[in-house]
Design a protein around this motif. Structure first.
Motif, PDB file in Angstrom:
ATOM      1  N   GLU A  62     -20.592   1.202  30.684  1.00 54.60           N
ATOM      2  CA  GLU A  62     -20.680   2.144  31.807  1.00 54.60           C
ATOM      3  C   GLU A  62     -21.609   1.618  32.892  1.00 54.60           C
ATOM      4  OE1 GLU A  62     -18.897   4.800  32.561  1.00 54.60           O
ATOM      5  OE2 GLU A  62     -17.716   4.252  30.809  1.00 54.60           O
ATOM      6  N   GLU A 104     -20.663   0.929  36.766  1.00 55.91           N
ATOM      7  CA  GLU A 104     -21.404   1.553  37.871  1.00 55.91           C
ATOM      8  C   GLU A 104     -21.859   0.511  38.884  1.00 55.91           C
ATOM      9  OE1 GLU A 104     -24.591   3.818  36.225  1.00 55.91           O
ATOM     10  OE2 GLU A 104     -23.254   5.201  35.156  1.00 55.91           O
ATOM     11  N   GLY A 129     -16.894   0.907  39.703  1.00 55.69           N
ATOM     12  CA  GLY A 129     -16.031   1.453  38.667  1.00 55.69           C
ATOM     13  C   GLY A 129     -15.043   0.462  38.079  1.00 55.69           C
TER      14      GLY A 129
END
Length: 333
Positions: free
Chosen positions: A192, A196, A200
């Motif tokens: 993730e 970020e 994305g």
């Protein structure tokens, strides 16, 4: 039987065979870790780690787990030729007119040593991805090879280099010597976090510089035992998750067995390009020597311990057990 370890070495030529005309006694050389005959199909097609002459014991086209392997490697078990490695006072170098390179006089041993293995290996991981400039490169593992891949990523035009490792002292070394962004999987969700950082999408390139021996839970170990697997592919799976669609995953960590539940569905759906294997050192070494010679890259800043050869066992211990913030040990005979 026993194996003399060490496929990353350099030294002074003490004696040459009658067929060797490009080296003489007294030359200081670095010796690439794959053993190449220089004449076979693979050696003449820029694929020297697949040399079909050097590994006369176990060479074969199949790449099986326990018998048919590729070209020979120094200090890397009987499966890869059974050649003694360089952690000794002397080492015999076969096909010595092919691989060894004379070190420029003004370069210290420490500046040149890693041209034998870890710098060409880290360079391979980046070269395989064919960077055009501006890419985000995420490198899983900040051991010696990972650190070298970070250096190679910057030289080849990366806009951002991200180092991932569960050990804070390794990340501190990566930050200090390579000016990279750092992620510790104990502190953040790495996949993730990488998404970020990239709008994305995921990283353009992910490098697996860990291989089959990552940090593992008891569940991971039990699963591997049940499936007759050697180690784990958890880092490789993270690479497949963290790389962007149509991105590249380079694998320079070693894997040694089949693996259950290999995520072929994700690789296909995302259109991932995968490249892996032993580094074709001979394809790069002359260029890399020049980079070091011209001070365009520093290699010896990853060294944390320099020990006499007789203390090799201690060096292995502190590296294996993550003691003394050990990142890279150099042994001196």
């Amino acid at each position: 039987t026993y194996t003399l370890m060490g496929h990353e070495f350099m030294g002074i030529v003490e004696e040459v065979g009658s067929a060797i005309t490009n080296l003489k006694k007294g030359d200081r050389v670095v010796v690439p870790f794959p053993i190449s005959c220089g004449k076979c199909f693979f050696c003449t097609h820029e694929a020297s780690p697949a040399c079909d002459s050097s590994n006369y014991k176990n060479y074969g086209p199949a790449g099986n787990v326990a018998d048919q392997k590729g070209g020979a490697l120094f200090g890397y078990t009987d499966l890869y030729g059974g050649y003694s490695g360089g952690q000794a006072q002397y080492v015999r170098v076969p096909y010595a007119d092919i691989s060894p390179r004379i070190v420029p006089e003004h370069l210290s041993d420490e500046k040149a040593l890693f041209l034998t293995d870890i710098f060409p290996t880290g360079w391979s991981a980046i070269d395989w991805a064919q960077l055009k400039g501006g890419e985000v490169v995420a490198i899983f593992g900040s051991g010696p090879v990972g650190l070298m891949a970070q250096k190679a990523a910057w030289i080849n035009g990366a806009s951002r280099v991200i180092a991932i490792d569960p050990l804070d002292y390794r990340l501190a070394k990566a930050k200090a010597v390579n000016n990279v962004d750092i992620l510790n999987p104990h502190h953040v969700d790495v996949v993730e976090a990488i998404r970020e950082m990239t709008g994305g999408r995921g990283a353009d390139v992910c490098v697996d510089a860990v291989g089959f021996e990552p940090e593992r839970s008891l569940f991971d170990r039990l699963k591997a035992t049940i499936n007759f697997e050697k180690g784990s592919i958890k880092v490789l799976e993270l690479c497949f998750e963290a790389v962007r669609r149509m991105g590249t995953v380079s694998i320079v960590g070693v894997y040694g067995s089949p693996y259950d539940n290999f995520p072929m569905y994700r690789i296909f759906d995302k259109g991932i390009t995968i490249k892996q294997g032993q580094a074709p050192v001979l394809n790069y070494i002359d260029k890399l020597i020049e980079l070091v010679n011209e001070n365009k890259v520093v290699l010896d800043d990853i060294i944390t311990h320099t020990l006499p050869l007789e203390d090799a066992a201690h060096g292995y211990k502190i590296f294996d057990e993550k003691e003394e913030d050990c990142v890279k040990v150099v042994l001196k005979p």
